[in-house]
Design a protein around this motif. Structure first.
Motif, PDB file in Angstrom:
ATOM      1  N   GLN A  79     -66.676  29.656  24.594  1.00 52.15           N
ATOM      2  CA  GLN A  79     -67.272  30.922  24.543  1.00 52.15           C
ATOM      3  C   GLN A  79     -67.433  31.500  23.401  1.00 52.15           C
ATOM      4  O   GLN A  79     -67.452  31.867  22.071  1.00 52.15           O
ATOM      5  N   PRO A  80     -68.080  33.169  23.205  1.00 52.20           N
ATOM      6  CA  PRO A  80     -68.338  33.819  22.692  1.00 52.20           C
ATOM      7  C   PRO A  80     -67.044  34.313  21.886  1.00 52.20           C
ATOM      8  O   PRO A  80     -66.544  35.862  21.824  1.00 52.20           O
ATOM      9  N   THR A  81     -66.074  33.287  21.314  1.00 46.72           N
ATOM     10  CA  THR A  81     -64.754  33.910  21.149  1.00 46.72           C
ATOM     11  C   THR A  81     -65.134  34.872  19.240  1.00 46.72           C
ATOM     12  O   THR A  81     -65.236  33.805  18.799  1.00 46.72           O
ATOM     13  N   ALA A  82     -64.394  35.796  19.331  1.00 47.97           N
ATOM     14  CA  ALA A  82     -63.388  36.147  18.468  1.00 47.97           C
ATOM     15  C   ALA A  82     -62.286  35.330  17.158  1.00 47.97           C
ATOM     16  O   ALA A  82     -62.290  34.620  16.694  1.00 47.97           O
ATOM     17  N   GLY A  83     -61.957  34.230  17.577  1.00 57.07           N
ATOM     18  CA  GLY A  83     -60.129  33.586  17.371  1.00 57.07           C
ATOM     19  C   GLY A  83     -60.246  33.208  18.860  1.00 57.07           C
ATOM     20  O   GLY A  83     -59.946  33.952  19.672  1.00 57.07           O
ATOM     21  N   VAL A  84     -58.621  32.218  18.054  1.00 55.24           N
ATOM     22  CA  VAL A  84     -57.737  32.310  18.987  1.00 55.24           C
ATOM     23  C   VAL A  84     -56.086  32.328  18.762  1.00 55.24           C
ATOM     24  O   VAL A  84     -55.791  31.944  17.731  1.00 55.24           O
ATOM     25  N   ILE A  85     -55.781  32.808  19.824  1.00 55.27           N
ATOM     26  CA  ILE A  85     -54.163  32.668  19.635  1.00 55.27           C
ATOM     27  C   ILE A  85     -53.643  31.756  20.711  1.00 55.27           C
ATOM     28  O   ILE A  85     -53.822  31.460  21.601  1.00 55.27           O
ATOM     29  N   VAL A  86     -52.820  30.269  20.109  1.00 56.52           N
ATOM     30  CA  VAL A  86     -52.385  29.311  21.147  1.00 56.52           C
ATOM     31  C   VAL A  86     -51.109  29.775  20.608  1.00 56.52           C
ATOM     32  O   VAL A  86     -49.823  29.901  19.924  1.00 56.52           O
ATOM     33  N   LEU A  87     -50.192  29.488  22.138  1.00 58.22           N
ATOM     34  CA  LEU A  87     -48.897  29.868  22.561  1.00 58.22           C
ATOM     35  C   LEU A  87     -48.376  28.521  22.408  1.00 58.22           C
ATOM     36  O   LEU A  87     -48.722  27.571  23.848  1.00 58.22           O
ATOM     37  N   GLU A  88     -47.643  28.124  21.221  1.00 58.65           N
ATOM     38  CA  GLU A  88     -46.822  27.014  21.191  1.00 58.65           C
ATOM     39  C   GLU A  88     -45.777  26.820  21.170  1.00 58.65           C
ATOM     40  O   GLU A  88     -44.335  26.199  20.677  1.00 58.65           O
ATOM     41  N   PHE A  89     -45.116  27.387  22.945  1.00 62.14           N
ATOM     42  CA  PHE A  89     -44.629  27.059  23.743  1.00 62.14           C
ATOM     43  C   PHE A  89     -43.475  25.883  23.960  1.00 62.14           C
ATOM     44  O   PHE A  89     -42.850  25.411  24.769  1.00 62.14           O
ATOM     45  N   ASP A  90     -44.676  24.761  24.020  1.00 56.81           N
ATOM     46  CA  ASP A  90     -44.587  23.333  24.842  1.00 56.81           C
ATOM     47  C   ASP A  90     -45.396  22.802  24.199  1.00 56.81           C
ATOM     48  O   ASP A  90     -46.341  22.539  23.497  1.00 56.81           O
ATOM     49  N   ARG A  91     -45.059  20.583  24.351  1.00 54.87           N
ATOM     50  CA  ARG A  91     -46.167  20.232  24.073  1.00 54.87           C
ATOM     51  C   ARG A  91     -47.901  20.234  24.143  1.00 54.87           C
ATOM     52  O   ARG A  91     -48.249  19.808  23.244  1.00 54.87           O
ATOM     53  N   ALA A  92     -47.986  21.047  24.579  1.00 55.32           N
ATOM     54  CA  ALA A  92     -49.357  21.062  25.150  1.00 55.32           C
ATOM     55  C   ALA A  92     -50.045  22.416  24.187  1.00 55.32           C
ATOM     56  O   ALA A  92     -50.821  21.785  23.889  1.00 55.32           O
ATOM     57  N   GLY A  93     -49.151  23.600  23.610  1.00 57.16           N
ATOM     58  CA  GLY A  93     -49.555  24.441  23.535  1.00 57.16           C
ATOM     59  C   GLY A  93     -49.600  23.624  21.586  1.00 57.16           C
ATOM     60  O   GLY A  93     -50.687  24.676  20.555  1.00 57.16           O
ATOM     61  N   ILE A  94     -48.229  23.043  21.169  1.00 54.90           N
ATOM     62  CA  ILE A  94     -48.363  22.623  19.797  1.00 54.90           C
ATOM     63  C   ILE A  94     -49.695  21.686  19.434  1.00 54.90           C
ATOM     64  O   ILE A  94     -50.427  21.248  19.027  1.00 54.90           O
ATOM     65  N   SER A  95     -50.343  20.512  20.480  1.00 46.49           N
ATOM     66  CA  SER A  95     -50.840  19.428  20.446  1.00 46.49           C
ATOM     67  C   SER A  95     -52.806  20.584  20.753  1.00 46.49           C
ATOM     68  O   SER A  95     -53.684  20.160  19.830  1.00 46.49           O
ATOM     69  N   ALA A  96     -52.407  21.516  21.163  1.00 43.63           N
ATOM     70  CA  ALA A  96     -53.852  22.410  21.417  1.00 43.63           C
ATOM     71  C   ALA A  96     -54.201  23.594  19.940  1.00 43.63           C
ATOM     72  O   ALA A  96     -54.944  23.373  18.733  1.00 43.63           O
ATOM     73  N   SER A  97     -53.035  23.575  19.241  1.00 42.44           N
ATOM     74  CA  SER A  97     -53.422  24.136  18.129  1.00 42.44           C
ATOM     75  C   SER A  97     -53.469  23.071  16.649  1.00 42.44           C
ATOM     76  O   SER A  97     -54.103  23.071  15.926  1.00 42.44           O
ATOM     77  N   ARG A  98     -53.168  21.694  17.396  1.00 45.76           N
ATOM     78  CA  ARG A  98     -53.529  21.251  16.155  1.00 45.76           C
ATOM     79  C   ARG A  98     -54.968  20.400  16.458  1.00 45.76           C
ATOM     80  O   ARG A  98     -55.565  20.047  15.481  1.00 45.76           O
ATOM     81  N   SER A  99     -55.831  21.222  17.458  1.00 46.38           N
ATOM     82  CA  SER A  99     -56.954  20.282  17.704  1.00 46.38           C
ATOM     83  C   SER A  99     -58.078  21.211  17.811  1.00 46.38           C
ATOM     84  O   SER A  99     -59.639  21.131  18.125  1.00 46.38           O
ATOM     85  N   LEU A 100     -58.155  22.157  16.877  1.00 43.67           N
ATOM     86  CA  LEU A 100     -58.773  23.564  16.622  1.00 43.67           C
ATOM     87  C   LEU A 100     -59.808  23.257  15.289  1.00 43.67           C
ATOM     88  O   LEU A 100     -59.146  22.655  14.535  1.00 43.67           O
ATOM     89  N   PRO A 101     -60.708  23.438  15.209  1.00 41.76           N
ATOM     90  CA  PRO A 101     -61.378  23.005  13.967  1.00 41.76           C
ATOM     91  C   PRO A 101     -61.296  24.523  13.074  1.00 41.76           C
ATOM     92  O   PRO A 101     -61.028  25.399  13.283  1.00 41.76           O
ATOM     93  N   ASP A 102     -61.210  23.771  11.662  1.00 41.40           N
ATOM     94  CA  ASP A 102     -60.470  24.259  10.763  1.00 41.40           C
ATOM     95  C   ASP A 102     -62.122  25.473  10.755  1.00 41.40           C
ATOM     96  O   ASP A 102     -62.794  25.433  10.435  1.00 41.40           O
ATOM     97  N   GLY A 103     -61.402  26.715  10.219  1.00 45.69           N
ATOM     98  CA  GLY A 103     -62.042  27.712  10.075  1.00 45.69           C
ATOM     99  C   GLY A 103     -62.287  28.529  10.993  1.00 45.69           C
ATOM    100  O   GLY A 103     -62.476  29.589  10.475  1.00 45.69           O
ATOM    101  N   LEU A 104     -61.498  28.333  11.815  1.00 41.84           N
ATOM    102  CA  LEU A 104     -61.577  29.379  13.517  1.00 41.84           C
ATOM    103  C   LEU A 104     -60.659  30.264  13.331  1.00 41.84           C
ATOM    104  O   LEU A 104     -59.367  29.750  12.599  1.00 41.84           O
ATOM    105  N   PRO A 105     -61.035  31.451  13.088  1.00 40.99           N
ATOM    106  CA  PRO A 105     -59.691  32.469  13.264  1.00 40.99           C
ATOM    107  C   PRO A 105     -58.839  31.898  14.094  1.00 40.99           C
ATOM    108  O   PRO A 105     -59.353  32.121  15.431  1.00 40.99           O
ATOM    109  N   SER A 106     -57.049  31.485  14.297  1.00 40.44           N
ATOM    110  CA  SER A 106     -56.571  31.019  14.941  1.00 40.44           C
ATOM    111  C   SER A 106     -54.943  31.366  14.154  1.00 40.44           C
ATOM    112  O   SER A 106     -54.946  31.401  12.669  1.00 40.44           O
TER     113      SER A 106
END
Length: 339
Positions: A123-150
């Motif tokens: 998607q044409p995203t300016a950046g990503v916010i990850v909700l680290e409330f659970d295992r799924a969120g924690i895993s997702a935050s670790r999978s984002l590319p370096d340099g992407l605003p997050s």
């Protein structure tokens, strides 16, 4: 964390160079519009995987000054904390003239995480916010590319890593709730905790720290799920124990379940047992007795997360964590222990 303008997403030319083919060949493989020899097609797919190339979307947005979409990655959207945090993000984004897209990460399974992250980054995203409330969120935050605003949003007073964080200090809140029960005169406080979700529970850490600081006995933690029925089952077990006069629960639903089980067995809350919850969901103030609980301002959490993301898109780096401590709301479910 690098500034967003320093991030260079791989482009078609990078894929072509890595695969040793022409740019039109890469385009044909991606579009499927014309025949490409299997051997060349495989080289292109290998190069895409190696470079982490994703068509359009995020790459275009990061090179563009037109950034109007904020992406949210979350393990769920129906739960109270998730829904209000997303609401806070959406309100703040709307005021800034931006839109919000939400992608649910079905589980912490690698395939589910990859699918959600890939969908977000196309998607044409300016950046990503990850909700680290659970295992799924924690895993997702670790999978984002370096340099992407997050930004990550969750519980805690600090977070290890380079990604800016908006946090709710659950440890301080858990300690405050436990200290209040001890000041009422309870010898100790029992704890029915929620699932740890792959991370340390600040609520449990605060509870334990308060008991140790007071020299009070530290009972064994009782692990429940985040629902009323699980709390009810633990309440049934606690009802037959003479040593239980105060219970700190991992969330309001657990607390209501414990409370109902105790009253179903003839115990009075708070005369016989005091109960404290966590979250301050809207209906707990109308329960009888009204629930003493910890008020987590999830909407504010979402707003603070968005502000951190906006600062990154403007080129700011090394942003400190934004931390808020929840308030203890004292109502009718707590009292001194029976004499």
């Amino acid at each position: 964390m690098n500034a967003s303008k320093s991030y260079r997403a791989p482009v078609l030319a990078d894929v072509a160079k890595a695969a040793n083919v022409s740019v039109p060949t890469v385009s044909r493989v991606l579009n499927g519009t014309r025949y490409v020899a299997p051997e060349l097609k495989q080289r292109v797919h290998d190069a895409i995987a190696a470079l982490g190339y994703r068509p359009n979307g995020a790459a275009r947005s990061l090179r563009s000054t037109q950034r109007t979409l904020v992406s949210v990655l979350a393990g769920g959207t129906a739960n109270y904390g998730y829904a209000l945090t997303i609401q806070g993000i959406e309100i703040a984004a709307r005021r800034a003239g931006m839109a919000v897209s939400i992608t649910v990460v079905e589980s912490a399974d690698d395939e589910h995480v990859k699918r959600a992250v890939d969908l977000t980054l196309t998607q044409p995203t300016a950046g990503v916010i990850v909700l680290e409330f659970d295992r799924a969120g924690i895993s997702a935050s670790r999978s984002l590319p370096d340099g992407l605003p997050s930004v990550v949003a969750g519980g805690g007073s600090r977070r290890v890593g380079s990604v800016p964080a908006a946090l709710i200090d659950e440890r301080a809140a858990g300690r405050r709730a436990t200290e209040y029960l001890l000041r009422l005169g309870h010898r100790t406080v029992h704890h029915v905790a929620g699932p740890t979700e792959g991370k340390h529970s600040g609520r449990t850490e605060g509870w334990r720290a308060a008991l140790k600081a007071a020299g009070a006995p530290v009972p064994q933690v009782m692990n429940a799920e985040w629902d009323v029925r699980s709390g009810y089952r633990w309440g049934e077990r606690l009802a037959g124990r003479d040593d239980v006069t105060a219970v700190f629960c991992g969330n309001d639903e657990i607390a209501l379940g414990v409370m109902r089980a105790l009253t179903d067995r003839g115990l009075d809350v708070p005369k016989d047992v005091s109960i404290i919850g966590f979250d301050d969901q809207p209906l707990v103030s109308l329960w009888r007795p009204a629930l003493t609980t910890v008020d987590q301002d999830f909407e504010d959490l979402g707003s603070r997360a968005f502000r951190l993301l906006l600062l990154q898109t403007e080129g700011q780096t090394n942003l400190p964590a934004s931390v808020a401590t929840p308030e203890l709301v004292i109502r009718e479910s707590t009292a001194p222990p029976p004499s």
